[in-house]
Design an enzyme around this catalytic site. Structure first.
Site, short mmCIF file in Angstrom:
data_model
loop_
_atom_site.label_atom_id
_atom_site.label_comp_id
_atom_site.label_asym_id
_atom_site.label_seq_id
_atom_site.Cartn_x
_atom_site.Cartn_y
_atom_site.Cartn_z
N HIS A 12 42.99 -10.11 -6.66
CA HIS A 12 44.27 -9.61 -7.14
C HIS A 12 45.38 -10.35 -6.39
O HIS A 12 45.53 -10.18 -5.18
CB HIS A 12 44.38 -8.10 -6.91
N ASP A 14 49.05 -10.89 -5.74
CA ASP A 14 50.49 -10.66 -5.70
C ASP A 14 51.14 -11.98 -5.30
O ASP A 14 50.86 -12.51 -4.22
CB ASP A 14 50.84 -9.58 -4.68
N ASP A 125 47.03 -2.83 -10.49
CA ASP A 125 47.76 -2.19 -9.38
C ASP A 125 49.13 -1.72 -9.83
O ASP A 125 50.02 -1.51 -9.01
CB ASP A 125 47.89 -3.18 -8.22
N HIS A 351 54.95 -6.35 -9.76
CA HIS A 351 55.22 -5.01 -9.24
C HIS A 351 55.73 -5.02 -7.81
O HIS A 351 56.63 -4.24 -7.47
CB HIS A 351 53.98 -4.12 -9.38
#
Length: 901
Positions: A12, A14, A125, A351
């Site tokens: 994941h 980010d 997420d 996010h």
């Protein structure tokens, strides 16, 4: 029954979070290079890798390694590397309806260059998900969604904390939108790291799999078990083939498969039971204790949300529609530049970015990106407006007249007071030496003027004293052309500007000099401060609160607009009120008032408060931060030292406005606190409405029984609203995306500032710039209406707030279009207009609305010489070509128009 363990390798990613973007990219490049080597080394033994559902990562990699583009393309074509469907992993609630659609459109468009996409709505997420996501996914041809939050309770560091009443007993469920569209929902019940770092050693593997298999089986409704081999910024586990070989030896009753989402969901759908739980609408972790919803990211670094709202409005409500009108007028549509602007903006939409929950370096870079998008959007709109105006016939005007074209890029007719700089006289440097021009213009007599509309009717207007100012043109066929102009601010009420159209006004020389009324001369000393127009009357009290009266009904809301300040010992993710001190409010605190303007067009009033509040949290907070005390357990209070904060409020009520508009300027000199503005409605109701993604959602005023958090805040897009069966109050905002309904008196509490200094996840990451010290601003409009915001259609005014009319001063010339025109004629009463653009891969014009109610609504739309058809959000024809359409309950409806012949 033989069970299959699907192991999906992923990381994941980010793009920016606890490290700034370039530092995260450094490690991402290492991951991608390792992947290439792994696929070469292991061949078919290493089956696939899921690239986190976002295609922007390919751009991030190719910016450094363009030479590997063909290698990556081959891996994707061979289905070893799984990409898409999004461009970025956005925050769902803090990005607009159209931004969510563009994210999917652009992501899927990017995947076309590589031949395939992972067909799953991937929200690993995301901090809660809007209720219309299943409808959006179904229209995009995606029937499965995977998500980590919103249903099963999660706690600190994403640990599962079951309660007896959570929504679904399984990690699989049917998730439905309000319109009835349903997808198969897959919850990462044990998080998206439940298969991370699988041991190769038999003894370690036995311990690992004994627990992991049991945990997965606890929630699985089928014999297909999902294990996510990765986590946040997880390096590649190269030993997966050997680890799965070990597992196969240890557990012969299980099949261990290095899998992909496409493979997993295909067999999952074949084996799913018929009685899966149906989950409807929003996924917001409402059946929890309320301490881990991450909802207060909606108020972290509010300046980011304000920037984002400005840029989204600029692109989707002005730039795209204006370019579409230009196409209909005979011009071209600069699709690639529009897509580039959207991509630039969406790099701020992940996010951890738009939520304001990263380290300070991340958010400094975001402001630069926002500024860049605004620069692109502003010049794009200016040039598109000028191009459209050049096609309008302005030749029928007396000498000395000045045409002014007002363009409405929205789907509703607009009436608005506009203020725009107008060049009354102009001399180019090519005609006179530049040193002589200012004196020449100053000495030239300025004639009197009258303003007329396209029917020749004289209009009320204001023209400020002109100034001599420098300017320049950038012609298409010659070098830049500098000039000096005699320039004045013109204000007038632009009435009945057609939807998707324009109207031309004329500033004409008058036969005799017409002296305009100076708004400053209309201001007189008074002990009563009020304002009114044709719709409302507003009276202010000494403390800045106000009463709002609706003139046609005589109904009134009283004592609106009190400011409330409380201590905040939470973090960028969650608010936690400091202990030991009641809220400090402006109630009863005298404000200083004075008028800035009073004229037939508008009244502008300013009032100022100075509040004494604690300077910070007490010393206990720093101890709790350093010890990683979770926000829920903190006991810090507020300091005894006090600081003054100045609140300067400017309120405007102009002709045609349905309610007053406010701009608050805060000189914030304190830390660790939250400031809200309160609107007590006094209405007795169990629920309220708020603007969300393609939905005006109904939410309860009080939480579920499991909720323990004293705070019950929510996300909003443009507005929140409380109403009973007779009347309602709506607060429309500009980038203020957090509100709460206080159950005592139906108060709408809108957060205008939140100051904290800690990221708040898995460690201690100080974020001093999240204290938002110095000058901060907030803007909102208060709208009063009968019944609720949907029944009264007050949402139209709320959606129109902060969407400007485009004003351009063209030359005097012949043209092929009349002085007033509506390009797209619609009958879409009770539908909410959303967008006007041109299709991604052809010249079809696309218009989108959504139905905010459960009753079906008729829709008629036409463009001369064009045929309409119904489309999906991906601009694919459904086969229906009609003159009249029906939008079903809560339906997102898109019509396409292609040119006949």
């Amino acid at each position: 029954m033989q069970k299959t363990a699907h192991i999906i390798s992923h990381s994941h990613w980010d793009r920016e979070w606890y490290l700034p973007f370039e530092q995260h990219r450094f490690y991402f490049i290492k991951l991608m290079n390792d992947l290439i080597e792994q696929f070469k080394k292991e061949g078919n033994a290493f089956q696939s890798f899921h690239l986190d559902g976002q295609t922007v990562l390919l751009e991030d990699y190719f910016a450094v390694h363009p030479e590997n583009r063909e290698i990556i393309k081959q891996l994707i074509e061979e289905k070893k590397l799984q990409i898409g469907p999004w461009y970025v992993l956005q925050d769902a609630f803090l990005t607009s309806s159209e931004a969510n659609i563009r994210n999917l459109q652009i992501g899927l468009n990017d995947t076309k260059a590589y031949g395939q996409a992972a067909k799953i709505g991937y929200f690993p997420d995301t901090f809660g998900i809007y209720g219309q996501a299943p409808q959006i996914l179904k229209q995009a041809g995606i029937d499965t969604a995977a998500f980590g939050r919103g249903v099963k309770p999660t706690g600190f560091n994403n640990t599962v904390s079951d309660t007896p009443n959570f929504e679904s007993p399984y990690s699989e469920m049917i998730w439905k939108s309000p319109d009835g569209s349903g997808v198969l929902g897959i919850l990462f019940a044990n998080w998206y790291s439940n298969g991370n770092e699988i041991p190769v050693d038999e003894e370690e593997a036995k311990v690992f799999w004994d627990k992991k298999l049991q945990d997965a089986e606890k929630y699985s409704s089928t014999n297909q078990l999902l294990f996510m081999n990765g986590c946040d910024h997880q390096p590649l586990q190269k030993a997966i083939p050997a680890a799965l070989e070990t597992a196969s030896v240890l557990y012969p009753d299980y099949t261990f498969k290095h899998s992909s989402f496409n493979e997993y969901t295909e067999v999952l759908k074949e084996s799913q039971p018929d009685n899966l739980q149906v989950i409807e609408g929003e996924l917001r972790n409402q059946r929890t204790d309320g301490w881990s919803t991450l909802v207060n990211t909606a108020s972290s670094r509010i300046y980011l949300k304000q920037w984002n709202n400005h840029c989204q409005t600029l692109l989707e409500k002005v730039a795209e529609p204006l370019a579409s009108l230009n196409l209909l007028a005979g011009g071209s549509y600069p699709r690639e530049y529009i897509r580039f602007m959207w991509k630039s903006l969406m790099k701020n939409h992940p996010h951890d970015s738009i939520c304001g929950c990263s380290v300070d370096e991340v958010h400094r870079e975001m402001v630069t990106r926002f500024e860049t998008v605004a620069q692109m959007g502003d010049v794009f709109v200016k040039e598109q407006a000028a191009e459209l105006a050049r096609r309008i016939d302005t030749s029928e005007i007396p000498e000395g007249g000045i045409p002014i074209v007002v363009i409405n890029t929205t789907g509703w007719e607009k009436n608005d007071v506009i203020t725009e700089a107008v060049d009354l006289d102009k001399v180019y440097f090519s005609k006179m030496h530049f040193e002589e021009i200012p004196d020449y213009l100053h000495e030239r007599e300025t004639p009197g003027y009258k303003l007329v509309d396209d029917q020749g009717r004289t209009m009320v207007y204001q023209l400020d004293e002109p100034k001599i100012e420098f300017g320049y043109d950038l012609p298409d066929d010659k070098f830049r052309q500098p000039y000096f102009a005699k320039r004045a601010q013109l204000s007038f009420f632009a009435e009945e500007i057609p939807a998707f159209g324009y109207k031309t006004f004329y500033l004409m020389p008058a036969e005799s000099s017409v002296k305009q009324v100076d708004p400053a001369q209309m201001i007189t000393e008074t002990s009563i401060f009020d304002m009114e127009n044709e719709f409302v009357y507003v009276q202010f009290h000494e403390d800045g609160s106000f009463d709002l009266l609706q003139k046609d009904t005589g109904k009134c809301f009283r004592n609106l607009g009190i400011y409330e300040d409380t201590g905040d010992v939470g973090n960028e993710y969650m608010f936690k009120e400091a202990k030991g001190q009641a809220a400090i409010t402006s109630k009863g605190a005298a404000a200083e008032f004075h008028y800035l303007e009073k004229s037939p067009l508008r009244t502008v009033l300013e009032y100022t408060h100075t509040l004494e509040i604690p300077a910070s949290a007490d010393d206990r907070l720093e101890v709790e931060r350093n010890q990683l005390i979770w926000h829920k357990e903190r006991t810090a209070g507020r300091s005894k030292e006090m600081k003054s904060i100045t609140l300067r409020t400017v309120v405007t009520l102009a002709k045609g406005m349905k309610g007053p508009a406010f701009k608050l300027t805060i000189d914030n000199q304190a830390t660790d606190h939250r400031l809200r503005v309160l609107f007590p409605t006094g209405l007795k109701t169990d629920n309220h409405k708020a603007d969300s993604i393609f939905e005006i959602v109904t939410r309860p005023n009080t939480p579920e029984q499991e909720w323990e958090n004293p705070s019950f805040c929510h996300h909003q897009q443009r507005f929140s609203s409380v109403a009973d069966e007779h009347m309602g109050l709506t607060v429309a905002t500009d980038g203020l995306q957090e509100y709460e309904i206080l159950k005592e008196d139906g108060t709408i509490a809108v957060t205008v500032l939140r100051a904290t200094a800690e990221l708040g996840d898995w460690g201690y990451f100080p974020t001093p710039e999240a204290q938002c010290l110095g000058i901060q601003t907030a803007e909102w409009q208060v709208l009063m209406h009968e019944k609720d915001v949907v029944q009264s259609q007050a949402y139209i005014d709320a959606y129109q707030y902060k969407v400007p009319l485009v004003v351009v001063q063209p030359g005097i010339h012949k043209g092929s279009w009349p002085t007033t025109h509506q390009f797209i004629k619609t009958e879409a009463n009770k539908l909410a207009w959303s967008s006007l653009k041109v299709a991604e891969d052809c010249k079809d014009v696309m218009v989108r609305w959504f139905n905010p109610a459960k009753e079906a609504v008729s829709l008629t739309a036409s463009i001369e010489d064009y045929q309409s058809y119904k489309s999906t959000i991906l601009e694919e024809r459904t086969g229906l070509e009609k003159e009249h359409y029906e939008a079903g309950k809560y339906e997102i409806i898109t019509l396409g128009f292609y040119k006949k012949g």
